[in-house]
Enzyme design. Sequence first.
Site, PDB file in Angstrom:
ATOM      1  N   GLY A 144     -67.995  -9.289   1.192  1.00  0.00           N
ATOM      2  CA  GLY A 144     -66.840 -10.001   1.961  1.00  0.00           C
ATOM      3  C   GLY A 144     -65.328  -9.593   1.908  1.00  0.00           C
ATOM      4  N   PRO A 170     -70.893  -5.277  -1.261  1.00  0.00           N
ATOM      5  CA  PRO A 170     -69.696  -4.848  -0.347  1.00  0.00           C
ATOM      6  C   PRO A 170     -70.246  -4.115   0.529  1.00  0.00           C
ATOM      7  CG  PRO A 170     -69.745  -3.709  -2.416  1.00  0.00           C
ATOM      8  CD  PRO A 170     -70.530  -4.656  -2.617  1.00  0.00           C
ATOM      9  N   GLY A 171     -69.632  -4.383   1.813  1.00  0.00           N
ATOM     10  CA  GLY A 171     -70.102  -3.584   3.111  1.00  0.00           C
ATOM     11  C   GLY A 171     -68.974  -3.053   3.623  1.00  0.00           C
ATOM     12  N   ARG A 172     -67.795  -3.663   4.137  1.00  0.00           N
ATOM     13  CA  ARG A 172     -66.807  -3.210   4.939  1.00  0.00           C
ATOM     14  C   ARG A 172     -65.813  -2.713   3.758  1.00  0.00           C
ATOM     15  NH1 ARG A 172     -64.916  -5.873   9.250  1.00  0.00           N
ATOM     16  NH2 ARG A 172     -66.153  -7.565   8.957  1.00  0.00           N
ATOM     17  N   ARG A 232     -65.853  -3.884  18.192  1.00  0.00           N
ATOM     18  CA  ARG A 232     -65.140  -5.052  17.293  1.00  0.00           C
ATOM     19  C   ARG A 232     -63.799  -5.509  18.223  1.00  0.00           C
ATOM     20  NH1 ARG A 232     -62.725  -4.527  13.171  1.00  0.00           N
ATOM     21  NH2 ARG A 232     -63.303  -6.362  12.157  1.00  0.00           N
ATOM     22  N   TYR A 267     -64.547  -9.411  18.644  1.00  0.00           N
ATOM     23  CA  TYR A 267     -63.625 -10.411  17.692  1.00  0.00           C
ATOM     24  C   TYR A 267     -62.188 -10.244  17.733  1.00  0.00           C
ATOM     25  CZ  TYR A 267     -68.115  -9.130  14.985  1.00  0.00           C
ATOM     26  OH  TYR A 267     -69.506  -8.979  14.548  1.00  0.00           O
ATOM     27  N   CYS A 288     -67.159  -0.230  32.176  1.00  0.00           N
ATOM     28  CA  CYS A 288     -66.968  -0.764  33.329  1.00  0.00           C
ATOM     29  C   CYS A 288     -66.819  -2.103  32.871  1.00  0.00           C
ATOM     30  CB  CYS A 288     -67.816  -0.559  34.244  1.00  0.00           C
ATOM     31  SG  CYS A 288     -67.720  -1.180  35.930  1.00  0.00           S
ATOM     32  N   GLU A 289     -65.472  -2.624  32.184  1.00  0.00           N
ATOM     33  CA  GLU A 289     -65.431  -3.969  31.727  1.00  0.00           C
ATOM     34  C   GLU A 289     -63.920  -3.961  31.380  1.00  0.00           C
ATOM     35  OE1 GLU A 289     -68.513  -5.556  30.539  1.00  0.00           O
ATOM     36  OE2 GLU A 289     -67.142  -7.488  30.361  1.00  0.00           O
ATOM     37  N   TYR A 311     -68.860  -1.150  10.589  1.00  0.00           N
ATOM     38  CA  TYR A 311     -69.284  -2.057  11.958  1.00  0.00           C
ATOM     39  C   TYR A 311     -68.670  -1.330  13.055  1.00  0.00           C
ATOM     40  CZ  TYR A 311     -69.986  -5.237   8.150  1.00  0.00           C
ATOM     41  OH  TYR A 311     -70.709  -5.841   7.055  1.00  0.00           O
TER      42      TYR A 311
HETATM   43  C1  LIG Z   1     -72.580  -8.821   5.767  1.00  0.00           C
HETATM   44  C2  LIG Z   1     -73.102  -8.980   4.633  1.00  0.00           C
HETATM   45  C3  LIG Z   1     -72.587  -8.480   3.579  1.00  0.00           C
HETATM   46  C4  LIG Z   1     -71.448  -7.506   3.414  1.00  0.00           C
HETATM   47  O1  LIG Z   1     -70.370  -7.904   4.098  1.00  0.00           O
HETATM   48  P1  LIG Z   1     -68.743  -7.303   4.062  1.00  0.00           P
HETATM   49  O2  LIG Z   1     -67.885  -8.191   4.582  1.00  0.00           O
HETATM   50  O3  LIG Z   1     -69.268  -6.094   4.854  1.00  0.00           O
HETATM   51  O4  LIG Z   1     -68.624  -6.931   2.450  1.00  0.00           O
HETATM   52  C5  LIG Z   1     -73.129  -8.774   2.283  1.00  0.00           C
HETATM   53  N1  LIG Z   1     -74.202  -9.532   2.105  1.00  0.00           N
HETATM   54  C6  LIG Z   1     -74.584 -10.369   3.079  1.00  0.00           C
HETATM   55  C7  LIG Z   1     -75.951 -11.317   3.129  1.00  0.00           C
HETATM   56  C8  LIG Z   1     -74.240  -9.943   4.730  1.00  0.00           C
HETATM   57  O5  LIG Z   1     -74.665 -10.739   5.365  1.00  0.00           O
END
Ligand SMILES: *Cc1c(COP(=O)(O)O)cnc(C)c1O
Length: 460
Positions: free
Chosen positions: A268, A311-313, A350, A354, A381-382, A410
């Site tokens: 997150g 962590p992802g983002r 995105r 969003y 086309c949007e 993402y």
């Molecule tokens: C999306 C998600 C993440 C990663 O979230 P980021 O905001 O990209 O860090 C981690 N755990 C779960 C369960 C998620 O759904």
Amino acid sequence: MVSSASPSLEPFEAGHDTSSPNRNLAPLTAAVGPDGQLSVGGCRLHDLAERFGTPLYVLDEQTLRTSCRAYRAALASHYPGDSLALFASKAHSSLAMTALVASEGLGLDAVSAGELHTACDGGMDPSRIVLHGNNKSPEELLLALQCHATVILDNWFELGLLEELCNGHGLRARLLVRFTPGIECHTHHYIRTGHLDSKFGFDPDQLQELLSHLAGCNWADVAGLHAHIGSQIFELEPHRDLASVMADALALARRLGHSATDLNVGGGLGVRYVASDDPPGIDQWVRTVAQAVQEACEKRGLALPRLLCEPGRSLVATAGVTLYRVGSRKDIPSLRTYIAVDGGMSDNPRPITYQSLYTACLAGRPRAAAEETVTVAGKHCESGDVLLRDIALPSVRSGDLLVVFATGAYNDSMSSNYNRIPRPAAVIVGNGKADLVRERETSRDLLRFDRLPQHLQPVS
Ligand SMILES: *Cc1c(COP(=O)(O)O)cnc(C)c1O
């Protein structure tokens, strides 16, 4: 005319944080050469566009590795127990990314058979993989069980499926129980409630019943708990609160006889998309989480769990840029100027999904002063297919190369073929070298799965 310096100077100059890439707009290696052109990873973006075409996803290896190392180093220095950072692969799932995060000693979180296959084929050790999802199929669950990945148990229905699969195949399931902690984050504030209207995980009120039930299931090993409170979060306080809610659940699980060695606090941490964004650094986030978990456990007399985060983002977003070629232009006198690029909502959904903001500059003139305010539209086309609204740029000409920053997360993973537009190629760059990590799709590729029933075939 806008006469102030272009805000796009920011990405590769002012305020560069070399230890926490999520705080920068641009990849760490973004640089302006003597010819005034922008490069990333030692590769001129102009050359990459010539060689690989546009739109093009560009990933900077050094930024990716720096982010991975920042998480590992912070966990090692702020948490006295075992720990593991898992890359949330939904942010960017590919063989190359898997191999890279595996080589940095991270684990991975997957949410489908597709992400699981990508992880396994990319060389991720399955003991470091967790499988998420609120509606995993029996096939997906079996795949996870057979490769000994950890399943994040989400709901009662899934518990029934797992029991059947384990008994039927003589398997045991390593589980983390996901629950909703009652902490909800929006970008700039959060709320605490007893219950959360979320499709993911068990309601906290059901934990006692669930964990008691699981104590009698010899096919299940409740290895710990999981919670995730949201994405693109700039605040630290919610994560502190999460630690105490999770420590209560951990105490409950252990009271009921579960080993519950793992505490997975989700991901997150936010990133900087525009200059005004100011997320905490990776070290600061990890320190907050680690200290909160440690304090909450000490307060309850709990042996320290292994601390997992996902962590992802914050691992990948600012490592990526997207290159587009500018095409048409529409001037609406005293209203707006649109410039159109050769991609848009299919490679970056995105903004339309969003209303996300981005930063961009021209690859050939990154330092040129802003001369006009334009809106960058995609080619779909949007009407809502707009990537950047009202950004200040030097006067833009057809054929210019536009660089959009912080597209590593993402974008590729949420891309589509809307309007039958092929997905872009992706390259990874470093030390002046560029390697293809995903081939560009072709229009013919998109016809591969179409079938024309006999009675609809054109009569020749
Ligand atoms: C999306 C998600 C993440 C990663 O979230 P980021 O905001 O990209 O860090 C981690 N755990 C779960 C369960 C998620 O759904």
